[in-house]
Design an enzyme around this catalytic site. Sequence first.
Site, PDB file in Angstrom:
ATOM      1  N   SER A  45      19.190   9.119  30.197  1.00 49.86           N
ATOM      2  CA  SER A  45      18.979   9.178  28.854  1.00 49.86           C
ATOM      3  C   SER A  45      19.337  10.947  28.727  1.00 49.86           C
ATOM      4  O   SER A  45      19.777  11.427  27.812  1.00 49.86           O
ATOM      5  CB  SER A  45      18.078   8.922  28.123  1.00 49.86           C
ATOM      6  OG  SER A  45      16.578   9.497  28.359  1.00 49.86           O
ATOM      7  N   ASN A  46      18.550  11.915  29.431  1.00 52.76           N
ATOM      8  CA  ASN A  46      18.556  13.350  29.497  1.00 52.76           C
ATOM      9  C   ASN A  46      19.859  13.665  29.678  1.00 52.76           C
ATOM     10  O   ASN A  46      20.333  14.734  29.205  1.00 52.76           O
ATOM     11  CB  ASN A  46      17.547  13.880  30.174  1.00 52.76           C
ATOM     12  CG  ASN A  46      16.125  13.853  29.676  1.00 52.76           C
ATOM     13  OD1 ASN A  46      15.942  14.615  28.611  1.00 52.76           O
ATOM     14  ND2 ASN A  46      15.192  13.295  30.233  1.00 52.76           N
ATOM     15  N   HIS A  61       9.757  17.634  33.055  1.00 54.84           N
ATOM     16  CA  HIS A  61       8.602  16.873  33.385  1.00 54.84           C
ATOM     17  C   HIS A  61       7.868  16.233  32.034  1.00 54.84           C
ATOM     18  O   HIS A  61       7.668  17.047  31.304  1.00 54.84           O
ATOM     19  CB  HIS A  61       7.933  17.725  34.272  1.00 54.84           C
ATOM     20  CG  HIS A  61       6.636  17.038  34.766  1.00 54.84           C
ATOM     21  ND1 HIS A  61       6.899  16.107  35.878  1.00 54.84           N
ATOM     22  CD2 HIS A  61       5.510  16.563  34.529  1.00 54.84           C
ATOM     23  CE1 HIS A  61       5.707  15.494  36.198  1.00 54.84           C
ATOM     24  NE2 HIS A  61       4.805  15.824  35.293  1.00 54.84           N
ATOM     25  N   GLU A  87      11.623  15.241  24.855  1.00 52.71           N
ATOM     26  CA  GLU A  87      12.473  15.807  25.965  1.00 52.71           C
ATOM     27  C   GLU A  87      14.096  16.087  25.429  1.00 52.71           C
ATOM     28  O   GLU A  87      14.393  17.358  25.826  1.00 52.71           O
ATOM     29  CB  GLU A  87      12.585  14.694  27.122  1.00 52.71           C
ATOM     30  CG  GLU A  87      11.233  14.556  27.664  1.00 52.71           C
ATOM     31  CD  GLU A  87      11.247  13.508  28.747  1.00 52.71           C
ATOM     32  OE1 GLU A  87      12.124  13.637  29.515  1.00 52.71           O
ATOM     33  OE2 GLU A  87      10.251  12.958  29.072  1.00 52.71           O
TER      34      GLU A  87
HETATM   35  C1  GAR Z   1      12.056  11.364  32.005  1.00 48.61           C
HETATM   36  O1  GAR Z   1      11.071  10.766  30.889  1.00 48.61           O
HETATM   37  C2  GAR Z   1      11.694  12.659  32.700  1.00 48.61           C
HETATM   38  O2  GAR Z   1      10.827  13.610  32.167  1.00 48.61           O
HETATM   39  C3  GAR Z   1      10.980  11.903  34.084  1.00 48.61           C
HETATM   40  O3  GAR Z   1      11.990  10.746  34.074  1.00 48.61           O
HETATM   41  C4  GAR Z   1      12.442  10.387  32.716  1.00 48.61           C
HETATM   42  C5  GAR Z   1      13.747  10.078  33.098  1.00 48.61           C
HETATM   43  O4  GAR Z   1      14.591   9.616  31.984  1.00 48.61           O
HETATM   44  N1  GAR Z   1      11.133  12.765  34.867  1.00 48.61           N
HETATM   45  C6  GAR Z   1       9.847  12.605  35.768  1.00 48.61           C
HETATM   46  O5  GAR Z   1       9.119  12.074  35.725  1.00 48.61           O
HETATM   47  C7  GAR Z   1      10.313  13.829  36.930  1.00 48.61           C
HETATM   48  N2  GAR Z   1       9.042  14.109  37.625  1.00 48.61           N
HETATM   49  P1  GAR Z   1      15.988   9.621  31.937  1.00 48.61           P
HETATM   50  O6  GAR Z   1      16.405   9.058  33.209  1.00 48.61           O
HETATM   51  O7  GAR Z   1      16.271   8.552  30.817  1.00 48.61           O
HETATM   52  O8  GAR Z   1      16.652  10.954  31.545  1.00 48.61           O
END
Ligand code: GAR
Length: 188
Positions: free
Chosen positions: A19-20, A111, A176
């Site tokens: 999603s990021n 993070h 985020e």
């Molecule tokens: C996000 O919440 C990110 O901050 C976290 O994983 C998720 C990924 O979401 N990252 C960590 O925990 C790294 N230590 P996404 O795949 O939907 O972007």
Amino acid sequence: MAISNFKKKIAVFLSGRGSNLKNLYKFSKTKSSKFTIHLVISNKKDTKGILFSKSKKIKSYSIDKKMSEFERKSLFLISRENIDVICLAGFMRILSKTFVQKCKIPIINIHPSLLPKYKGLKTHARAIENKDVYSGCTVHHVTSKLDSGTIILQKKVKILKKDTATTLSKKVLKVEHQIYPIALNKIC
Ligand code: GAR
């Protein structure tokens, strides 16, 4: 002083949902963006993130190998594609000291906690368990020490009594998506 019109080339490393990545991609298409998403590398096969990047015709690679092999191939791709910045976005592996040293470009990470609190995993459950009033997220530079590099941007989220790790993670994820593009633009 000459101002460059060229946008910085970003590589995103991920392990799952992405999603990021989607959100950075969306921002990259706006006028204010100083970057383009040029390369996406996943350490797992067929992640949602990789499917998304393929659908947008971004150069995408799944390197589902042991970490040394992942790092060797990624370094090659980063150099071949002239990448300017690496963004970790839900990348759930730890990059080695050697990789960080060999990589001569900035590496940044998002993070889901208010660092230096709650490095590592299960950040939301730990914040609730400790009865914290706030959680949040942090964009920081990556060094060879886990979740410890200089902070670029951080934003708080209030923890309500009724919050569970799941509801809190959803609230933090929204934030985020607000701060990651801003933080990346800031260093571009
Ligand atoms: C996000 O919440 C990110 O901050 C976290 O994983 C998720 C990924 O979401 N990252 C960590 O925990 C790294 N230590 P996404 O795949 O939907 O972007």
